[in-house]
Design a protein around this motif. Sequence first.
Motif, PDB file in Angstrom:
ATOM      1  N   ALA A  20      43.896  33.624  44.076  1.00  0.00           N
ATOM      2  CA  ALA A  20      43.498  34.237  42.810  1.00  0.00           C
ATOM      3  C   ALA A  20      42.268  35.123  42.979  1.00  0.00           C
ATOM      4  CB  ALA A  20      43.232  33.154  41.761  1.00  0.00           C
ATOM      5  N   ARG A  25      42.758  38.050  40.324  1.00  0.00           N
ATOM      6  CA  ARG A  25      43.299  37.430  39.112  1.00  0.00           C
ATOM      7  C   ARG A  25      42.151  37.021  38.185  1.00  0.00           C
ATOM      8  NH1 ARG A  25      47.181  39.006  41.807  1.00  0.00           N
ATOM      9  NH2 ARG A  25      49.297  38.187  41.601  1.00  0.00           N
ATOM     10  N   TRP A  29      41.897  31.224  35.766  1.00  0.00           N
ATOM     11  CA  TRP A  29      42.802  30.474  36.630  1.00  0.00           C
ATOM     12  C   TRP A  29      42.046  29.421  37.448  1.00  0.00           C
ATOM     13  CZ3 TRP A  29      47.613  29.789  35.929  1.00  0.00           C
ATOM     14  CH2 TRP A  29      48.430  30.792  35.403  1.00  0.00           C
ATOM     15  N   TYR A  44      50.467  28.259  38.129  1.00  0.00           N
ATOM     16  CA  TYR A  44      50.013  29.440  38.876  1.00  0.00           C
ATOM     17  C   TYR A  44      51.116  29.938  39.806  1.00  0.00           C
ATOM     18  CZ  TYR A  44      47.117  32.586  41.616  1.00  0.00           C
ATOM     19  OH  TYR A  44      46.603  33.711  42.227  1.00  0.00           O
ATOM     20  N   GLU A  48      52.001  33.580  38.687  1.00  0.00           N
ATOM     21  CA  GLU A  48      51.272  34.592  39.452  1.00  0.00           C
ATOM     22  C   GLU A  48      51.752  34.749  40.901  1.00  0.00           C
ATOM     23  OE1 GLU A  48      49.239  36.676  38.340  1.00  0.00           O
ATOM     24  OE2 GLU A  48      48.415  35.906  36.476  1.00  0.00           O
TER      25      GLU A  48
END
Length: 250
Positions: A20, A25, A29, A44, A48
């Motif tokens: 991340a 990101r 998160w 996640y 993502e």
Amino acid sequence: MPFIGLGLHVVVAIFFAVHAMKTGRNLYWLIILFSFPLLGSIVYFLVEYLPHSRLNRGINKAAGAAMKLLDPEREYREASAAYDLTPTAQNKIRLAKAALERGNAQEAVRHYDDALTGPFASDPELLFGLGRSLLAEGSAAAAVRACDVVARLSATHPDYRRDETALLAARAFAGAGRRDEAARAFEHALGTYNNVETRARYIAWLAQQGDTARASTLMEDLQKAARHWSSHARDINREWIALAQGSLKA
């Protein structure tokens, strides 16, 4: 044992947290991952990580191939219906691509010609698609026209798909029987971009011209490089290896 499971959850959460941070990101998160290591990692991964991973691209590619196998006419039908409903330039481009994928190069040429008007008269995607369709048509006359189309594309949009355009130019010269220009164009594409398709098509053309010495040398170089490929790379380039090998055996 519960402690081992808990430790694994944390390790996975740390892995995704690093991912991340490296990929920019949102920082929330990190809170989710460390507040709820197991659930946060699962979320996640699905939201993502998976959509941008090679695994997902592989799944999508396999699914697309399966759909083509089960219903090869689906995209063409849908593209035709979309164009009949809304005859926009984008829908015509989609229909042209579907026609070419279907193997109907002449229809694709017609659609691209129709779309190359007005504000789209110099659109690089349309010019590139027209060039590909003309070469797929296979006639010498189509290849001669493809030479003009590629020259127009290079003059108006010199940075558009430079590697693919360089190979397209070489193929157009070859199809038009312009041997010296084809040789220079292939050498330029090979020296500048050196991708597998370029090497394979050049080998096939050299073999067709009777220059088996140069073709064999390039084939040896290609086989040496192939020894270091991953299984994924070998699968992607299987078609081009077969083309190069087949041309030397012919």
